[in-house]
Design a protein around this motif. Structure first.
Motif, PDB file in Angstrom:
ATOM      1  N   ARG A 425      19.911 -26.102  20.824  1.00  0.00           N
ATOM      2  CA  ARG A 425      18.834 -27.042  20.547  1.00  0.00           C
ATOM      3  C   ARG A 425      19.165 -27.899  19.326  1.00  0.00           C
ATOM      4  NH1 ARG A 425      14.714 -22.476  19.507  1.00  0.00           N
ATOM      5  NH2 ARG A 425      16.549 -21.999  18.260  1.00  0.00           N
ATOM      6  N   LEU A 445      13.239 -19.055  16.631  1.00  0.00           N
ATOM      7  CA  LEU A 445      13.032 -18.348  17.898  1.00  0.00           C
ATOM      8  C   LEU A 445      11.687 -17.621  17.860  1.00  0.00           C
ATOM      9  CD1 LEU A 445      16.602 -16.863  18.370  1.00  0.00           C
ATOM     10  CD2 LEU A 445      15.638 -18.848  19.535  1.00  0.00           C
ATOM     11  N   ARG A 446      10.907 -17.795  18.921  1.00  0.00           N
ATOM     12  CA  ARG A 446       9.618 -17.113  19.012  1.00  0.00           C
ATOM     13  C   ARG A 446       9.734 -15.729  19.616  1.00  0.00           C
ATOM     14  NH1 ARG A 446       8.742 -22.474  20.443  1.00  0.00           N
ATOM     15  NH2 ARG A 446       7.251 -23.598  19.112  1.00  0.00           N
ATOM     16  N   ASP A 449      12.810 -13.981  24.877  1.00  0.00           N
ATOM     17  CA  ASP A 449      12.910 -14.841  26.061  1.00  0.00           C
ATOM     18  C   ASP A 449      13.527 -16.187  25.705  1.00  0.00           C
ATOM     19  OD1 ASP A 449      11.749 -12.848  27.538  1.00  0.00           O
ATOM     20  OD2 ASP A 449       9.714 -13.668  27.391  1.00  0.00           O
ATOM     21  N   GLU A 450      13.132 -16.742  24.592  1.00  0.00           N
ATOM     22  CA  GLU A 450      13.708 -18.019  24.170  1.00  0.00           C
ATOM     23  C   GLU A 450      15.180 -17.859  23.823  1.00  0.00           C
ATOM     24  OE1 GLU A 450      12.594 -21.687  21.091  1.00  0.00           O
ATOM     25  OE2 GLU A 450      11.383 -19.840  21.172  1.00  0.00           O
ATOM     26  N   GLN A 453      17.209 -17.827  27.023  1.00  0.00           N
ATOM     27  CA  GLN A 453      17.418 -19.153  27.607  1.00  0.00           C
ATOM     28  C   GLN A 453      18.590 -19.861  26.940  1.00  0.00           C
ATOM     29  OE1 GLN A 453      13.698 -21.236  27.262  1.00  0.00           O
ATOM     30  NE2 GLN A 453      12.570 -19.772  28.536  1.00  0.00           N
TER      31      GLN A 453
END
Length: 583
Positions: A425, A445-446, A449-450, A453
């Protein structure tokens, strides 16, 4: 070149410059005089301009009032004539006797010299009689002309005299006219016929030609929907264009009318797109009982020229010349100083880039990574999110250099760097420490899952074949990850943990999905190859259902009561039992 060298060079360029006292005195005197001239010139120019602007706006308002008064009187007289003509046509049963109608229309046109023609139109759109159509030629039907028919339908519903935007048609010709009409209604309120008489603009032009207007003054009429009804003088070469299509006023005049729709008077200044777009100063006056606005405007160039002739005197001209020379000297000094500053900044930026970025790939190197790593840690703590630190190494990169040469290896490294940057990103950082080793900083990152990706995009980017001297070559990579703040430590410790996880990923057998990534944990350094293989097998067995869960009670021998519970897991393939007791 390291950071200390850059700091020394930057200190050399940014060192304070000592100005001698006499030069400081000359400098202060020069700019003090400059500021004084500027202040006096500005005050005098503002005062003279303010007075001239007030007087000119007052004059423009008077001129627009005169144009509005003349137009108002002309339209009032024509409204009375149309009302009288409608009564006469109704008494003569003009719809059923076209010859009588034509006779009345011709008499009315002879009595009123300002009209271009007189026309009688049925509600169906058929022209019954017209003084503009020669004898023997068929009369038009407006229903066959969509451009006229839409406006004609509105005319049928209007009471009193209607003024609508000019449109070139069979009943007008090549004349600048104000199209007027009046609908005659039956006692039951149904429209019987329409009387239309285009009014020439010549009458207003004759009046305007006798006014003491300044050179370049434009006078005109606008409808409430901003269509131009008439303009004097007509821009050269634009008459046929304006007559062929309705022309709408744009620019500051339209904005001034829209800003205060109920004001009878007003002034404006700006670009007016009436005729040729130009910056103009003007005033407007709205007519009563008619949807028209009279406007008067003058070009900015003539406005400024008159102000200069009437208000600016020779002393001020001299001061402006002195101000111009002073400003030119000041701009020259600023230009030289700015050029030196830009050169210094460019040189410093080049040195910083060379010291903090990899020459081959353009990515941050070890020093550049150190500059952004601490900031990433601070942002992670402030945002209360995760920071993934990754250490990526290419597998079997040395054979690429041995087989295809170092130039091919360099091209592959540059392509790898580009793919990594495209996969992450915008908030992430990709750095190259040297050779085929890269560091990834995945910020903000939250959750996992993120992270998954991003890892999926990285894996897809690396797995695509590379074109190495015309041959498609596939390579693999190993990635070690550690998560901050779960893994607490400074930048160096996090990099060592990520490096340790990367070597654990390299030691894995096979390349199943996800096996190229290893997440750091505290026992990673003590695990053997067999422990890691056992862990991978157990995870696959757990996903396939080969691990079962059983419970059995624990009974106290003295009381015979259940004192606890024991949970057992059985792994069928290894025939092992794991147990956990709960009391």
């Amino acid at each position: 070149m390291n950071l200390k060298t850059i700091q020394k060079i930057s200190a050399f360029f940014t060192r304070p410059i000592t100005i001698p006292p006499y030069r400081r005195t000359i400098f202060l005197f020069f700019y003090g005089t400059f500021v004084g001239i500027l202040a006096f010139s500005g005050w005098y120019a503002w005062l003279s301009w303010h007075r001239y602007e007030q007087n000119s706006q007052y004059r423009l308002t008077l001129e627009s009032d005169m144009v509005a008064a003349v137009t108002q009187k002309l339209l009032d007289g024509h409204a009375s004539g149309l009302r009288f003509l409608g009564v006469q046509l109704q008494r003569a049963d003009a719809l059923h006797h076209p010859r009588r109608a034509l006779t009345l229309l011709l008499d009315y046109q002879k009595a009123t010299s300002d009209i271009a023609s007189a026309n009688l139109i049925a509600p169906s759109g058929q022209v019954i009689a017209s003084t503009a159509i020669p004898a023997g030629k068929p009369l038009p039907n407006f229903r066959n002309n969509p451009a006229i028919w839409r406006g004609f339908q509105k005319v049928l519903q209007a009471r009193g005299m209607r003024v609508y935007h000019p449109l070139r048609g069979p009943l007008v010709g090549d004349h600048w006219v104000i199209r007027l009409s009046r609908t005659v209604f039956s006692p039951a309120g149904q429209p019987l016929f329409v009387v239309a008489t285009p009014l020439r603009f010549n009458g207003i032009e004759d009046f305007l030609s006798h006014l003491p207007l300044r050179t370049g003054t434009a006078v005109g009429l606008l409808r409430s929907d901003f269509y131009i009804e008439g303009r004097w003088p007509i821009p050269q070469g634009n008459l046929s264009k304006m007559l062929a299509h309705p022309v709408s006023a744009e620019g500051v005049l339209r904005q001034a009318l829209q800003r205060d729709p109920h004001a009878r008077h007003g002034t404006y200044a700006g670009v007016v797109a009436v005729g040729e777009p130009a910056y103009r100063f003007g005033a407007f006056t709205r007519l009563s009982r008619y949807p028209l606005t009279a406007f008067v405007s003058v070009p900015r160039a003539q406005w400024l020229a008159a102000w200069w002739r009437r208000q600016i005197q020779y002393p001020l001209v001299f001061l402006l010349i002195a101000l111009g020379f002073s400003l030119a000297a000041y701009r020259r000094i600023i230009f030289l100083d700015r050029r030196w500053e830009l050169q210094r900044q460019a040189f410093e930026q080049t040195l910083t880039t060379q010291a903090t970025h990899d020459v081959l790939t353009g990515l941050p190197n070890r020093d550049g990574l150190r500059l952004v790593f601490d900031q990433a840690l601070a942002r992670t703590e402030r945002q209360e999110r995760l920071l993934a630190v990754g250490f990526l190494d290419l597998d079997a990169f040395k054979p690429i250099n041995d087989i295809y040469g170092h130039d091919a290896g360099d091209d592959l490294l540059k392509e790898i760097a580009r793919r990594l940057q495209d996969a992450v990103r915008r908030t992430d950082t990709v750095a190259r420490l040297g050779g085929d080793e890269f560091v990834l900083l995945l910020e903000g990152l939250r959750g996992m899952d993120e992270l998954d990706q991003v890892l999926a995009r990285l894996q897809a980017a690396i797995e695509r074949p590379f074109n190495v001297k015309g041959k498609m070559v596939s390579i693999q990579a190993s990635l070690g990850l550690t998560l901050y703040p779960f893994d607490e430590g400074d930048a160096d410790l996090l990099l060592r943990h990520a490096d340790q996880a990367m070597y654990a990923a390299k030691a894995r057998p096979g390349r199943e999905d996800g096996s190229w990534v290893q997440l750091y944990h505290s026992d990673l350094g003590t695990l053997t190859m067999g422990d890691e293989t056992l862990r991978q097998d157990f995870l696959r067995a757990l996903a396939s259902g080969a691990v079962t869960l059983r419970y059995q009670p624990l009974v106290a021998l003295t009381t015979g009561l259940v004192a606890g519970l024991e949970a057992l897991t059985r792994w069928k393939s290894y025939r092992q039992f794991w147990c956990m007791s709960v009391f």
